[in-house]
Design a protein around this motif. Structure first.
Motif, PDB file in Angstrom:
ATOM      1  N   TRP A 122       1.622 -11.085  16.923  1.00 20.27           N
ATOM      2  CA  TRP A 122       0.783  -9.924  17.216  1.00 20.27           C
ATOM      3  C   TRP A 122       0.650  -9.030  15.983  1.00 20.27           C
ATOM      4  O   TRP A 122      -0.446  -8.556  15.659  1.00 20.27           O
ATOM      5  CB  TRP A 122       1.359  -9.138  18.378  1.00 20.27           C
ATOM      6  N   ASP A 123       1.754  -8.792  15.301  1.00 24.35           N
ATOM      7  CA  ASP A 123       1.710  -7.964  14.096  1.00 24.35           C
ATOM      8  C   ASP A 123       0.853  -8.611  13.019  1.00 24.35           C
ATOM      9  O   ASP A 123       0.095  -7.935  12.327  1.00 24.35           O
ATOM     10  CB  ASP A 123       3.121  -7.723  13.561  1.00 24.35           C
ATOM     11  N   ARG A 124       0.966  -9.929  12.855  1.00 20.46           N
ATOM     12  CA  ARG A 124       0.131 -10.621  11.873  1.00 20.46           C
ATOM     13  C   ARG A 124      -1.345 -10.495  12.220  1.00 20.46           C
ATOM     14  O   ARG A 124      -2.189 -10.298  11.346  1.00 20.46           O
ATOM     15  CB  ARG A 124       0.515 -12.104  11.807  1.00 20.46           C
ATOM     16  N   GLN A 125      -1.658 -10.613  13.504  1.00 18.16           N
ATOM     17  CA  GLN A 125      -3.045 -10.502  13.945  1.00 18.16           C
ATOM     18  C   GLN A 125      -3.587  -9.102  13.667  1.00 18.16           C
ATOM     19  O   GLN A 125      -4.703  -8.937  13.165  1.00 18.16           O
ATOM     20  CB  GLN A 125      -3.129 -10.809  15.439  1.00 18.16           C
ATOM     21  N   MET A 126      -2.802  -8.077  13.953  1.00 17.41           N
ATOM     22  CA  MET A 126      -3.248  -6.704  13.716  1.00 17.41           C
ATOM     23  C   MET A 126      -3.330  -6.403  12.221  1.00 17.41           C
ATOM     24  O   MET A 126      -4.235  -5.693  11.767  1.00 17.41           O
ATOM     25  CB  MET A 126      -2.309  -5.708  14.397  1.00 17.41           C
ATOM     26  N   MET A 127      -2.407  -6.952  11.430  1.00 16.79           N
ATOM     27  CA  MET A 127      -2.461  -6.736   9.992  1.00 16.79           C
ATOM     28  C   MET A 127      -3.675  -7.442   9.387  1.00 16.79           C
ATOM     29  O   MET A 127      -4.304  -6.913   8.463  1.00 16.79           O
ATOM     30  CB  MET A 127      -1.163  -7.207   9.343  1.00 16.79           C
ATOM     31  N   GLY A 154       0.799  -1.217   0.000  1.00 19.81           N
ATOM     32  CA  GLY A 154       0.000   0.000   0.000  1.00 19.81           C
ATOM     33  C   GLY A 154       0.833   1.270   0.000  1.00 19.81           C
ATOM     34  O   GLY A 154       0.439   2.281   0.575  1.00 19.81           O
ATOM     35  N   GLY A 155       1.993   1.244  -0.617  1.00 17.48           N
ATOM     36  CA  GLY A 155       2.838   2.421  -0.687  1.00 17.48           C
ATOM     37  C   GLY A 155       3.727   2.611   0.526  1.00 17.48           C
ATOM     38  O   GLY A 155       4.425   3.615   0.645  1.00 17.48           O
ATOM     39  N   LYS A 156       3.724   1.647   1.432  1.00 18.84           N
ATOM     40  CA  LYS A 156       4.556   1.737   2.629  1.00 18.84           C
ATOM     41  C   LYS A 156       5.754   0.814   2.485  1.00 18.84           C
ATOM     42  O   LYS A 156       5.769  -0.087   1.655  1.00 18.84           O
ATOM     43  CB  LYS A 156       3.751   1.336   3.869  1.00 18.84           C
ATOM     44  N   ARG A 157       6.769   1.049   3.316  1.00 14.27           N
ATOM     45  CA  ARG A 157       7.959   0.212   3.259  1.00 14.27           C
ATOM     46  C   ARG A 157       7.643  -1.185   3.759  1.00 14.27           C
ATOM     47  O   ARG A 157       6.812  -1.356   4.639  1.00 14.27           O
ATOM     48  CB  ARG A 157       9.057   0.837   4.106  1.00 14.27           C
ATOM     49  N   ARG A 214      -9.209  -6.865   7.236  1.00 17.40           N
ATOM     50  CA  ARG A 214     -10.652  -7.067   7.294  1.00 17.40           C
ATOM     51  C   ARG A 214     -11.393  -5.731   7.419  1.00 17.40           C
ATOM     52  O   ARG A 214     -12.503  -5.588   6.933  1.00 17.40           O
ATOM     53  CB  ARG A 214     -11.012  -7.979   8.474  1.00 17.40           C
ATOM     54  N   LEU A 215     -10.777  -4.742   8.065  1.00 16.18           N
ATOM     55  CA  LEU A 215     -11.422  -3.439   8.217  1.00 16.18           C
ATOM     56  C   LEU A 215     -11.372  -2.603   6.939  1.00 16.18           C
ATOM     57  O   LEU A 215     -12.354  -1.979   6.547  1.00 16.18           O
ATOM     58  CB  LEU A 215     -10.761  -2.643   9.346  1.00 16.18           C
ATOM     59  N   THR A 216     -10.207  -2.559   6.312  1.00 18.01           N
ATOM     60  CA  THR A 216     -10.002  -1.639   5.193  1.00 18.01           C
ATOM     61  C   THR A 216      -9.913  -2.314   3.834  1.00 18.01           C
ATOM     62  O   THR A 216     -10.048  -1.651   2.818  1.00 18.01           O
ATOM     63  CB  THR A 216      -8.718  -0.818   5.399  1.00 18.01           C
ATOM     64  N   GLY A 217      -9.604  -3.611   3.806  1.00 19.70           N
ATOM     65  CA  GLY A 217      -9.417  -4.301   2.537  1.00 19.70           C
ATOM     66  C   GLY A 217      -7.968  -4.362   2.110  1.00 19.70           C
ATOM     67  O   GLY A 217      -7.634  -5.023   1.135  1.00 19.70           O
TER      68      GLY A 217
END
Length: 86
Positions: free
Chosen positions: A45-50, A34-37, A55-58
């Motif tokens: 934890w990072d996988r869960q938040m990602m 998405g244009g980020k590094r 699911r929130l934004t697509g």
């Protein structure tokens, strides 16, 4: 006696192709995020938040500042449930 420049042409071609392929891979990774590094050392934890962000934004790396989840998010469960065996 000097080195003929024709002997250096293959090295120039190889260097150019390495540069083009490296820039192309970098651009593809940038577009996938998405244009980020790109992220490194992603833990559970990072996988869960990602996954939640996806699911929130697509988008896997997308984030939102809305206080209320969009309609349909209550049906988008992130838990992996096993089938019951009776």
């Amino acid at each position: 006696m000097g080195v003929p420049f024709e002997a250096l042409i293959p090295y120039g071609i190889m260097l150019a192709f390495f540069g083009v392929s490296g820039a192309g891979l970098s651009k593809i990774k940038n577009m996938q995020n998405g244009g980020k590094r790109p992220r490194h050392s992603v833990d559970q934890w990072d996988r869960q938040m990602m996954d939640r962000d996806r699911r929130l934004t697509g988008y896997l790396r997308g984030q939102t500042d809305q206080a209320v989840a969009p309609a349909g998010f209550e049906l988008s469960n992130g838990w992996r449930v096993e089938k019951r065996v009776l």
